[in-house]
Design a protein around this motif. Structure first.
Motif, PDB file in Angstrom:
ATOM      1  N   GLU A  71       0.838  -1.201   0.000  1.00 23.64           N
ATOM      2  CA  GLU A  71       0.000   0.000   0.000  1.00 23.64           C
ATOM      3  C   GLU A  71       0.871   1.247   0.000  1.00 23.64           C
ATOM      4  OE1 GLU A  71      -3.683   2.060   2.502  1.00 23.64           O
ATOM      5  OE2 GLU A  71      -2.821   0.143   3.144  1.00 23.64           O
ATOM      6  N   PRO A  72       0.601   2.186  -0.902  1.00 17.93           N
ATOM      7  CA  PRO A  72       1.398   3.417  -0.946  1.00 17.93           C
ATOM      8  C   PRO A  72       1.169   4.264   0.298  1.00 17.93           C
ATOM      9  CG  PRO A  72      -0.491   3.568  -2.421  1.00 17.93           C
ATOM     10  CD  PRO A  72      -0.450   2.152  -1.931  1.00 17.93           C
ATOM     11  N   ALA A  73       2.104   5.183   0.545  1.00 22.64           N
ATOM     12  CA  ALA A  73       2.043   5.995   1.757  1.00 22.64           C
ATOM     13  C   ALA A  73       0.758   6.817   1.830  1.00 22.64           C
ATOM     14  CB  ALA A  73       3.264   6.917   1.820  1.00 22.64           C
ATOM     15  N   GLU A  74       0.281   7.278   0.676  1.00 23.09           N
ATOM     16  CA  GLU A  74      -0.917   8.123   0.685  1.00 23.09           C
ATOM     17  C   GLU A  74      -2.212   7.334   0.803  1.00 23.09           C
ATOM     18  OE1 GLU A  74       0.149   7.629  -3.754  1.00 23.09           O
ATOM     19  OE2 GLU A  74       1.097   7.552  -1.773  1.00 23.09           O
ATOM     20  N   GLY A  75      -2.105   5.996   0.802  1.00 20.58           N
ATOM     21  CA  GLY A  75      -3.302   5.166   0.882  1.00 20.58           C
ATOM     22  C   GLY A  75      -3.840   4.847  -0.500  1.00 20.58           C
ATOM     23  N   TRP A  76      -4.574   3.728  -0.582  1.00 17.84           N
ATOM     24  CA  TRP A  76      -5.057   3.281  -1.887  1.00 17.84           C
ATOM     25  C   TRP A  76      -6.044   4.257  -2.510  1.00 17.84           C
ATOM     26  CZ3 TRP A  76      -2.306   0.350  -4.582  1.00 17.84           C
ATOM     27  CH2 TRP A  76      -1.603  -0.726  -4.036  1.00 17.84           C
ATOM     28  N   ALA A 120      -6.264   7.623  -2.329  1.00 11.87           N
ATOM     29  CA  ALA A 120      -5.586   8.758  -2.956  1.00 11.87           C
ATOM     30  C   ALA A 120      -4.741   8.304  -4.141  1.00 11.87           C
ATOM     31  CB  ALA A 120      -4.705   9.470  -1.928  1.00 11.87           C
ATOM     32  N   TYR A 121      -4.117   7.129  -4.009  1.00 15.21           N
ATOM     33  CA  TYR A 121      -3.280   6.607  -5.093  1.00 15.21           C
ATOM     34  C   TYR A 121      -4.112   6.366  -6.350  1.00 15.21           C
ATOM     35  CZ  TYR A 121      -0.407   3.277  -7.713  1.00 15.21           C
ATOM     36  OH  TYR A 121       0.290   2.623  -8.707  1.00 15.21           O
ATOM     37  N   GLN A 161      -6.996   7.648  -7.119  1.00 15.96           N
ATOM     38  CA  GLN A 161      -7.505   8.907  -7.653  1.00 15.96           C
ATOM     39  C   GLN A 161      -6.441   9.633  -8.472  1.00 15.96           C
ATOM     40  OE1 GLN A 161     -10.780  10.043  -7.385  1.00 15.96           O
ATOM     41  NE2 GLN A 161     -10.004  11.393  -8.995  1.00 15.96           N
ATOM     42  N   THR A 162      -5.200   9.633  -7.968  1.00 19.89           N
ATOM     43  CA  THR A 162      -4.109  10.284  -8.699  1.00 19.89           C
ATOM     44  C   THR A 162      -3.865   9.609 -10.036  1.00 19.89           C
ATOM     45  OG1 THR A 162      -3.039  10.972  -6.637  1.00 19.89           O
ATOM     46  CG2 THR A 162      -1.663  10.908  -8.615  1.00 19.89           C
TER      47      THR A 162
END
Length: 208
Positions: free
Chosen positions: A62-67, A69-70, A72-73
């Protein structure tokens, strides 16, 4: 008289199916119930025959910003690329309708000429050449050979870059000091081995 312990006897074929089901990931209790073999008997078989399951595969980190936010980006980036592609497609469609290519994106002009020649035939290609000469375009003499045939697309791209070297550098990101002529000659060489038919040479067109 006491009754003896009732033992469930199952064939080797049944146990083979039990083993496969368990090794494929089904729980022991579920397999035992489905084949009516008993959980304890299943464990004994597993130990005796060395049943194994493949190691579970590690899932994505899981990326630091959370799934949320990831995703969405990534979605925003994809939709931006999609919008750019659609805008370019619309622009090219409009440019195809204009034989003078006045509204054509600069670096797509070679492709537009090539598309028109391939899909609209030699008459359209001849008209395009006449329009290019009429409009005084710098590529009018470079895009067509001495017989009036439009050159291959990779040659047209190379000619456009040769005619506009500074714009080409900026578009590609080639720094000053790198020999553009060398890059163009390499592009031609790997682009199409049929670019210069035997007995003919067009090397002069690719000199900086």
């Amino acid at each position: 008289m006491s009754q003896g312990i009732h033992r469930k006897i199952r064939s080797d074929a049944v146990w083979a199916e039990v083993r496969k089901a368990w090794e494929d990931g089904e729980t022991a209790r579920s397999v035992a119930r489905r084949y009516d073999v008993g959980v304890h008997a299943l464990w004994k078989r597993r130990e005796a025959e060395g049943w194994t399951r493949p190691e579970p595969k590690a899932g994505p980190v899981e990326p630091a910003e959370g799934w949320g936010a990831y995703v969405q980006t990534r979605r925003d980036a994809f939709e931006a690329r999609l919008a750019d592609a659609r805008a370019l497609a619309e622009c090219l469609v409009e440019a195809m309708k204009d034989e003078r290519l006045m509204r054509a994106p600069h670096w797509h002009i070679p492709w537009l000429y090539r598309w028109r020649a391939d899909h609209l035939g030699p008459e359209a290609a001849a008209r395009d050449r006449e329009r290019a000469v009429e409009m005084g375009y710098v590529w009018a003499e470079a895009f067509w050979d001495e017989d009036g045939a439009l050159r291959p697309l990779h040659r047209l791209d190379a000619e456009m870059a040769r005619l506009h070297p500074q714009e080409w550098r900026r578009a590609v990101g080639v720094p000053e000091g790198v020999e553009v002529g060398l890059l163009l000659s390499l592009r031609e060489k790997v682009g199409d081995p049929r670019a210069c038919p035997e007995g003919r040479s067009d090397e002069g067109l690719h000199q900086p």
